[in-house]
Design a protein around this motif. Structure first.
Motif, PDB file in Angstrom:
ATOM      1  N   VAL A  21       0.858  -1.192   0.000  1.00 20.08           N
ATOM      2  CA  VAL A  21       0.000   0.000   0.000  1.00 20.08           C
ATOM      3  C   VAL A  21       0.891   1.238   0.000  1.00 20.08           C
ATOM      4  O   VAL A  21       1.759   1.374   0.868  1.00 20.08           O
ATOM      5  N   PRO A  22       0.744   2.140  -0.968  1.00 18.69           N
ATOM      6  CA  PRO A  22       1.596   3.333  -0.979  1.00 18.69           C
ATOM      7  C   PRO A  22       1.330   4.225   0.233  1.00 18.69           C
ATOM      8  O   PRO A  22       0.192   4.357   0.690  1.00 18.69           O
ATOM      9  N   VAL A  23       2.400   4.803   0.752  1.00 22.13           N
ATOM     10  CA  VAL A  23       2.257   5.712   1.897  1.00 22.13           C
ATOM     11  C   VAL A  23       1.480   6.953   1.485  1.00 22.13           C
ATOM     12  O   VAL A  23       0.601   7.434   2.200  1.00 22.13           O
ATOM     13  N   ARG A  24       1.805   7.469   0.301  1.00 12.85           N
ATOM     14  CA  ARG A  24       1.081   8.611  -0.255  1.00 12.85           C
ATOM     15  C   ARG A  24       0.776   8.321  -1.714  1.00 12.85           C
ATOM     16  O   ARG A  24       1.585   7.740  -2.423  1.00 12.85           O
ATOM     17  N   SER A  25      -0.390   8.732  -2.145  1.00 15.02           N
ATOM     18  CA  SER A  25      -0.776   8.506  -3.533  1.00 15.02           C
ATOM     19  C   SER A  25      -1.722   9.605  -3.971  1.00 15.02           C
ATOM     20  O   SER A  25      -2.489  10.151  -3.174  1.00 15.02           O
ATOM     21  N   THR A  26      -1.653   9.948  -5.267  1.00 12.93           N
ATOM     22  CA  THR A  26      -2.591  10.924  -5.812  1.00 12.93           C
ATOM     23  C   THR A  26      -3.954  10.281  -6.050  1.00 12.93           C
ATOM     24  O   THR A  26      -4.933  10.976  -6.325  1.00 12.93           O
ATOM     25  N   SER A  27      -4.013   8.948  -5.939  1.00 15.80           N
ATOM     26  CA  SER A  27      -5.261   8.226  -6.142  1.00 15.80           C
ATOM     27  C   SER A  27      -5.709   7.575  -4.831  1.00 15.80           C
ATOM     28  O   SER A  27      -4.989   6.744  -4.276  1.00 15.80           O
ATOM     29  N   ASN A  28      -6.885   7.948  -4.344  1.00 19.40           N
ATOM     30  CA  ASN A  28      -7.393   7.369  -3.094  1.00 19.40           C
ATOM     31  C   ASN A  28      -7.582   5.865  -3.193  1.00 19.40           C
ATOM     32  O   ASN A  28      -7.415   5.149  -2.216  1.00 19.40           O
ATOM     33  N   ILE A  29      -7.918   5.388  -4.384  1.00 16.20           N
ATOM     34  CA  ILE A  29      -8.183   3.951  -4.542  1.00 16.20           C
ATOM     35  C   ILE A  29      -6.943   3.118  -4.280  1.00 16.20           C
ATOM     36  O   ILE A  29      -7.017   1.995  -3.779  1.00 16.20           O
ATOM     37  N   LEU A  30      -5.755   3.664  -4.593  1.00 16.84           N
ATOM     38  CA  LEU A  30      -4.515   2.924  -4.354  1.00 16.84           C
ATOM     39  C   LEU A  30      -4.165   2.841  -2.876  1.00 16.84           C
ATOM     40  O   LEU A  30      -3.356   2.006  -2.472  1.00 16.84           O
ATOM     41  N   GLU A  31      -4.781   3.695  -2.075  1.00 16.55           N
ATOM     42  CA  GLU A  31      -4.578   3.634  -0.633  1.00 16.55           C
ATOM     43  C   GLU A  31      -5.584   2.690   0.026  1.00 16.55           C
ATOM     44  O   GLU A  31      -5.726   2.665   1.245  1.00 16.55           O
ATOM     45  N   ASP A  48       0.792  -0.697  -5.347  1.00 12.53           N
ATOM     46  CA  ASP A  48       1.181   0.685  -5.647  1.00 12.53           C
ATOM     47  C   ASP A  48       1.550   0.804  -7.120  1.00 12.53           C
ATOM     48  O   ASP A  48       2.177   1.770  -7.533  1.00 12.53           O
ATOM     49  N   THR A  49       1.168  -0.204  -7.898  1.00  9.28           N
ATOM     50  CA  THR A  49       1.400  -0.396  -9.343  1.00  9.28           C
ATOM     51  C   THR A  49       2.792  -0.938  -9.653  1.00  9.28           C
ATOM     52  O   THR A  49       3.029  -1.418 -10.765  1.00  9.28           O
ATOM     53  N   ASN A  50       3.719  -0.883  -8.708  1.00  9.38           N
ATOM     54  CA  ASN A  50       5.038  -1.481  -8.897  1.00  9.38           C
ATOM     55  C   ASN A  50       5.148  -2.833  -8.193  1.00  9.38           C
ATOM     56  O   ASN A  50       5.859  -3.720  -8.648  1.00  9.38           O
ATOM     57  N   ILE A  51       4.459  -2.970  -7.082  1.00  9.31           N
ATOM     58  CA  ILE A  51       4.394  -4.239  -6.361  1.00  9.31           C
ATOM     59  C   ILE A  51       2.945  -4.501  -5.980  1.00  9.31           C
ATOM     60  O   ILE A  51       2.240  -3.591  -5.527  1.00  9.31           O
ATOM     61  N   THR A  52       2.515  -5.722  -6.205  1.00 13.20           N
ATOM     62  CA  THR A  52       1.164  -6.139  -5.846  1.00 13.20           C
ATOM     63  C   THR A  52       1.265  -7.353  -4.936  1.00 13.20           C
ATOM     64  O   THR A  52       2.022  -8.288  -5.227  1.00 13.20           O
ATOM     65  N   ILE A  53       0.529  -7.332  -3.837  1.00  9.85           N
ATOM     66  CA  ILE A  53       0.524  -8.472  -2.919  1.00  9.85           C
ATOM     67  C   ILE A  53      -0.915  -8.946  -2.736  1.00  9.85           C
ATOM     68  O   ILE A  53      -1.810  -8.140  -2.470  1.00  9.85           O
ATOM     69  N   GLU A  54      -1.093 -10.254  -2.898  1.00  9.75           N
ATOM     70  CA  GLU A  54      -2.394 -10.882  -2.679  1.00  9.75           C
ATOM     71  C   GLU A  54      -2.279 -11.882  -1.541  1.00  9.75           C
ATOM     72  O   GLU A  54      -1.264 -12.578  -1.427  1.00  9.75           O
ATOM     73  N   SER A  55      -3.303 -11.950  -0.696  1.00  6.83           N
ATOM     74  CA  SER A  55      -3.327 -12.916   0.389  1.00  6.83           C
ATOM     75  C   SER A  55      -4.742 -13.475   0.496  1.00  6.83           C
ATOM     76  O   SER A  55      -5.718 -12.722   0.439  1.00  6.83           O
ATOM     77  N   VAL A  56      -4.850 -14.809   0.627  1.00  8.39           N
ATOM     78  CA  VAL A  56      -6.143 -15.484   0.650  1.00  8.39           C
ATOM     79  C   VAL A  56      -6.352 -16.141   2.014  1.00  8.39           C
ATOM     80  O   VAL A  56      -5.439 -16.778   2.550  1.00  8.39           O
ATOM     81  N   ILE A  57      -7.563 -15.982   2.584  1.00  8.71           N
ATOM     82  CA  ILE A  57      -7.894 -16.628   3.854  1.00  8.71           C
ATOM     83  C   ILE A  57      -9.229 -17.366   3.716  1.00  8.71           C
ATOM     84  O   ILE A  57     -10.036 -17.068   2.841  1.00  8.71           O
ATOM     85  N   GLU A  58      -9.441 -18.322   4.602  1.00  8.15           N
ATOM     86  CA  GLU A  58     -10.704 -19.055   4.647  1.00  8.15           C
ATOM     87  C   GLU A  58     -11.749 -18.219   5.389  1.00  8.15           C
ATOM     88  O   GLU A  58     -11.460 -17.628   6.441  1.00  8.15           O
ATOM     89  N   ALA A  71      -7.199   1.270   3.470  1.00 11.61           N
ATOM     90  CA  ALA A  71      -6.251   0.349   4.107  1.00 11.61           C
ATOM     91  C   ALA A  71      -5.892   0.758   5.528  1.00 11.61           C
ATOM     92  O   ALA A  71      -5.906  -0.072   6.450  1.00 11.61           O
ATOM     93  N   LYS A  72      -5.549   2.016   5.717  1.00 17.37           N
ATOM     94  CA  LYS A  72      -5.055   2.459   7.020  1.00 17.37           C
ATOM     95  C   LYS A  72      -6.120   2.300   8.099  1.00 17.37           C
ATOM     96  O   LYS A  72      -5.859   1.749   9.181  1.00 17.37           O
ATOM     97  N   LEU A  73      -7.337   2.741   7.809  1.00 16.39           N
ATOM     98  CA  LEU A  73      -8.416   2.679   8.793  1.00 16.39           C
ATOM     99  C   LEU A  73      -8.841   1.235   9.060  1.00 16.39           C
ATOM    100  O   LEU A  73      -8.991   0.829  10.221  1.00 16.39           O
ATOM    101  N   PHE A  74      -9.037   0.476   7.999  1.00 17.70           N
ATOM    102  CA  PHE A  74      -9.489  -0.908   8.153  1.00 17.70           C
ATOM    103  C   PHE A  74      -8.472  -1.732   8.942  1.00 17.70           C
ATOM    104  O   PHE A  74      -8.820  -2.484   9.863  1.00 17.70           O
ATOM    105  N   THR A  75      -7.195  -1.585   8.605  1.00 19.77           N
ATOM    106  CA  THR A  75      -6.137  -2.325   9.301  1.00 19.77           C
ATOM    107  C   THR A  75      -6.075  -1.937  10.771  1.00 19.77           C
ATOM    108  O   THR A  75      -5.913  -2.794  11.657  1.00 19.77           O
ATOM    109  N   ALA A  76      -6.215  -0.642  11.052  1.00 26.11           N
ATOM    110  CA  ALA A  76      -6.167  -0.177  12.447  1.00 26.11           C
ATOM    111  C   ALA A  76      -7.319  -0.754  13.257  1.00 26.11           C
ATOM    112  O   ALA A  76      -7.138  -1.171  14.407  1.00 26.11           O
ATOM    113  N   ILE A  77      -8.504  -0.781  12.681  1.00 23.44           N
ATOM    114  CA  ILE A  77      -9.664  -1.309  13.400  1.00 23.44           C
ATOM    115  C   ILE A  77      -9.494  -2.800  13.685  1.00 23.44           C
ATOM    116  O   ILE A  77      -9.677  -3.260  14.820  1.00 23.44           O
TER     117      ILE A  77
END
Length: 367
Positions: A21-31, A48-58, A71-77
């Protein structure tokens, strides 16, 4: 549209994908993090368009749904919720989610999934299967040597080569080289330059838990790594890497055999008086059976003596103590061989036998 999942599983997946997740981005969707739930599985994707990470859970879910959470809010909660099962209720009409866990209730405004960048990649034909420990070693023992200056372009990446049953990673900046290789059960030829910063982020999420093996491949100009329930996709550099082999193969006539830990500890102490202003300079005086390491500044001076076996002549040479410590710290051998030519030529650290690794350091001219 309700999704039920384990809080610990979700928290771990969020920790993994957050590295892209980019720390800063001109696009809110990338955050944001793309959430896709279907068939009792939930895939989290961040880029962040240079690196993509996918993770799958049950998970438990009856309906197919997808949305993008900040990302920031959801992860914090999620990180602060009690260790109980979580219910995520997505309302597509308002593009919101309700998060319920124990006595906690949170509501987050989301983004529509179709706004998130689509990552299309074809599977490579010849994936290489490696132990996760070997991959982490390759990264840890070389990526530190890649340039951190964006002006050096391709040298901010690490070269990854597979040929003749060997997988080698090489990091280079204008003053040093680090090369390390492992054996692989594959005879294909692969060469790619991967951004060192991004491969370091990948190493952080390769866990000692789970399966021992992981896969690596190059497809569509991207490095693709799969391990456990994760996939990492990194854009590679285009262009030609430096001919590091030509530089490493220039050997001198002075070969010093020394105990690695003795040299590392003495270098650490001598470097206490070294500084960035003088290129972290320490002085090596090499005699028959000793290296005398000296450093000085206006505050004082330090002298260290290390026993060696030297089959060449004596030599006085200035070295960058940080670069020397970086190399010595990642070597595991009890004893090493250091090759010197003269006071203005690079020194090369090698194993006593074989070619498992090479660490080259340019000298510093002394007044």
């Amino acid at each position: 549209m309700k999704i039920y999942c384990s809080r610990s599983d979700l928290n771990k997946a969020l920790s993994n994908v957050s590295h892209s997740v980019p720390v800063r981005s001109t696009s809110n969707i990338l955050e944001g993090i793309l959430i896709e739930a279907d068939d009792n599985k939930m895939k989290l994707t961040a880029t962040d368009t240079n690196i993509t990470i996918e993770s799958v859970i049950e998970v438990q879910c009856r309906e197919k749904c997808s949305f993008v959470v900040p990302a920031k809010l959801f992860t914090a909660i999620i990180s602060k919720l009690p260790e109980e099962d979580i219910m995520i209720d997505y309302d597509p009409s308002s593009v919101k989610i309700m998060i319920k866990c124990g006595g906690s209730n949170s509501e987050i405004i989301c983004f529509a999934a179709d706004e998130f960048p689509k990552i299309y990649i074809n599977d490579g034909e010849n994936p290489v299967f490696l132990s996760k420990e070997d991959v982490k070693k390759l990264i840890r023992k070389t990526a530190f040597s890649a340039s951190t200056d964006d002006f050096n372009g391709i040298l901010t990446g690490v070269l990854l080569e597979i040929k003749e049953g060997k997988m080698k990673m090489v990091g280079v900046d204008p003053y040093r080289i680090a090369a390390y290789n492992i054996d692989v059960d594959n005879n294909i030829d692969i060469s790619a330059v991967i951004p060192a910063k991004l491969i370091n982020e990948t190493a952080k999420i390769i866990s000692d838990e789970g399966e021992d093996k992981m896969s690596f491949e190059i497809a569509d100009g991207k490095a693709v790594m799969k391990f456990d329930n994760n996939k990492v996709i990194i854009n590679t550099f285009s262009g030609k890497f430096i001919d590091y082999g030509r530089i490493l193969n220039k050997q001198g006539d002075i070969n010093v055999r020394v105990k690695r830990n003795d040299l590392l500890r003495s270098t650490e102490r001598a470097s206490l008086l070294a500084s960035v202003q003088n290129n972290n300079l320490i002085r090596f005086d090499i005699d028959n059976d000793l290296i005398v390491i000296k450093s000085l500044n206006e505050e004082g001076n330090i002298e260290e003596k290390v026993e060696i076996i030297n089959d060449g002549e004596g030599l006085e040479i200035g070295l960058n103590s940080k670069y020397l410590k970086d190399a010595l710290s990642v070597i595991e051998d009890e004893e090493i061989l250091i090759n010197f030519k003269d006071s203005i030529s690079p020194c090369v650290i090698k194993p006593l036998k074989g070619e498992k690794y090479s660490y080259l350091i340019l000298p510093i001219r002394m007044n």
